[in-house]
Design an enzyme around this catalytic site. Sequence first.
Site, PDB file in Angstrom:
ATOM      1  N   ASP A 116      13.896   8.650 -39.856  1.00  0.00           N
ATOM      2  CA  ASP A 116      12.941   9.262 -40.794  1.00  0.00           C
ATOM      3  C   ASP A 116      13.144  10.765 -40.973  1.00  0.00           C
ATOM      4  O   ASP A 116      13.680  11.444 -40.101  1.00  0.00           O
ATOM      5  CB  ASP A 116      11.508   9.044 -40.282  1.00  0.00           C
ATOM      6  CG  ASP A 116      11.058   7.594 -40.440  1.00  0.00           C
ATOM      7  OD1 ASP A 116      11.914   6.732 -40.719  1.00  0.00           O
ATOM      8  OD2 ASP A 116       9.853   7.332 -40.283  1.00  0.00           O
ATOM      9  N   ASP A 117      12.644  11.242 -42.083  1.00  0.00           N
ATOM     10  CA  ASP A 117      12.434  12.666 -42.403  1.00  0.00           C
ATOM     11  C   ASP A 117      13.689  13.427 -42.863  1.00  0.00           C
ATOM     12  O   ASP A 117      13.611  14.611 -43.155  1.00  0.00           O
ATOM     13  CB  ASP A 117      11.809  13.458 -41.228  1.00  0.00           C
ATOM     14  CG  ASP A 117      10.477  12.899 -40.777  1.00  0.00           C
ATOM     15  OD1 ASP A 117      10.008  11.891 -41.359  1.00  0.00           O
ATOM     16  OD2 ASP A 117       9.891  13.451 -39.829  1.00  0.00           O
ATOM     17  N   HIS A 165      10.072   8.162 -48.138  1.00  0.00           N
ATOM     18  CA  HIS A 165       9.132   8.640 -47.108  1.00  0.00           C
ATOM     19  C   HIS A 165       8.272   9.767 -47.672  1.00  0.00           C
ATOM     20  O   HIS A 165       7.802  10.613 -46.922  1.00  0.00           O
ATOM     21  CB  HIS A 165       9.961   9.114 -45.901  1.00  0.00           C
ATOM     22  CG  HIS A 165       9.211   9.206 -44.615  1.00  0.00           C
ATOM     23  ND1 HIS A 165       8.205   8.329 -44.239  1.00  0.00           N
ATOM     24  CD2 HIS A 165       9.332  10.080 -43.573  1.00  0.00           C
ATOM     25  CE1 HIS A 165       7.756   8.667 -43.044  1.00  0.00           C
ATOM     26  NE2 HIS A 165       8.402   9.733 -42.612  1.00  0.00           N
ATOM     27  N   HIS A 169       6.258  15.054 -47.387  1.00  0.00           N
ATOM     28  CA  HIS A 169       5.864  14.681 -46.027  1.00  0.00           C
ATOM     29  C   HIS A 169       4.793  15.626 -45.466  1.00  0.00           C
ATOM     30  O   HIS A 169       4.529  15.656 -44.269  1.00  0.00           O
ATOM     31  CB  HIS A 169       7.098  14.674 -45.108  1.00  0.00           C
ATOM     32  CG  HIS A 169       6.936  13.889 -43.841  1.00  0.00           C
ATOM     33  ND1 HIS A 169       6.232  14.351 -42.753  1.00  0.00           N
ATOM     34  CD2 HIS A 169       7.410  12.682 -43.481  1.00  0.00           C
ATOM     35  CE1 HIS A 169       6.290  13.454 -41.773  1.00  0.00           C
ATOM     36  NE2 HIS A 169       6.987  12.423 -42.209  1.00  0.00           N
ATOM     37  N   HIS A 273      14.430   9.622 -35.529  1.00  0.00           N
ATOM     38  CA  HIS A 273      14.566  10.721 -36.494  1.00  0.00           C
ATOM     39  C   HIS A 273      15.972  11.298 -36.379  1.00  0.00           C
ATOM     40  O   HIS A 273      16.437  11.547 -35.264  1.00  0.00           O
ATOM     41  CB  HIS A 273      13.520  11.805 -36.223  1.00  0.00           C
ATOM     42  CG  HIS A 273      12.114  11.329 -36.445  1.00  0.00           C
ATOM     43  ND1 HIS A 273      11.413  10.611 -35.500  1.00  0.00           N
ATOM     44  CD2 HIS A 273      11.295  11.438 -37.532  1.00  0.00           C
ATOM     45  CE1 HIS A 273      10.219  10.301 -35.987  1.00  0.00           C
ATOM     46  NE2 HIS A 273      10.115  10.789 -37.218  1.00  0.00           N
TER      47      HIS A 273
HETATM   48 ZN   LIG Z   1       8.065  11.050 -40.989  1.00  0.00          ZN
END
Ligand SMILES: [Zn+2]
Length: 310
Positions: A116-117, A165, A169, A273
């Site tokens: 993620d991210d 996502h 964020h 991540h």
């Molecule tokens: Zn995230």
Amino acid sequence: MAKTEQKTGRNSGQTVNILLAVICIVLCALSIYFYRACDSLNTAVLSDDAELSELLAIYDEKSAELAEVTETREAFNDLDGKIAEIKEVYFKNAVKAEELARSGNADFKVCYLTFDDGPYVATTPLFLDVLEEYDVQATFFCLAKEGLDDLYKREKMNCHTIGNHTASHTIRYVYSSIDTFIKDLEENREFIQNLLGITTDVMRFPGGSPQITYSGLNRTKMIERIQELHYGYIDWTLMTGDGGGPYFMTPDEFLHNVVDYSADYDVISVLMHDYSNNTLACLPEMIEILKEQGYIFLPLSYDAPIVKKE
Ligand SMILES: [Zn+2]
């Protein structure tokens, strides 16, 4: 008188003979000239014929080459179409594989590795290197980041799934209202669409789907809205713990947070991540242990049973 006439007659005869001889010579000369002219003409025509045949052969050859090049170019023009066809078949089989693993009748389990991210300029390429080395496909839940086009493109080219996502964020902002959330989510979809030509349809809520309720929003209405826009969503089964918990955990602890529990499942998604150096450090061993536990690794698709639609 008669003698003179006889002499004159003889002279006339000679003149005629000379004239005839001259005519004969001229005719012979003309015959030879025309014969030679015709001969050289024939030679020229024959020579032209040979050159023409040669040119026609070259023309045929070049026409065949052109047809081949045109065909190849058309294939390239439709490259996206061909990739889409292959992906459709691939993901149909991936869905069947997950269903089979869930039924307990398979001799394998299914793992979805998720990151993620990202992307992150310093670390994402290193994660991609590890996945490439192990020939494993994963899912990257990306944000909209400028100036990192090559990383998004490499994720796509390496056949990983690009998930949505949200663009920013920023928890407080995106969860300030359902409309704001949808706006940010769609902004990211458009960003990825423009960059990669793909429409994201698998999403992960920043902080996970429980964050909807934590933020005071109506979960049912939020899910309805994302469904209307043809998104499925996914949380996670296990995580290394690199998302904000205790930062003092070592790569070994990250590893055990996953592999000590994964044996209990048939299908898992692992939250990680691609900014975490500790996750990067334990990723190769994690993949090896999960393989030993019978896991195969698949990228997510909208139709995967693990992706929720309600
Ligand atoms: Zn995230």
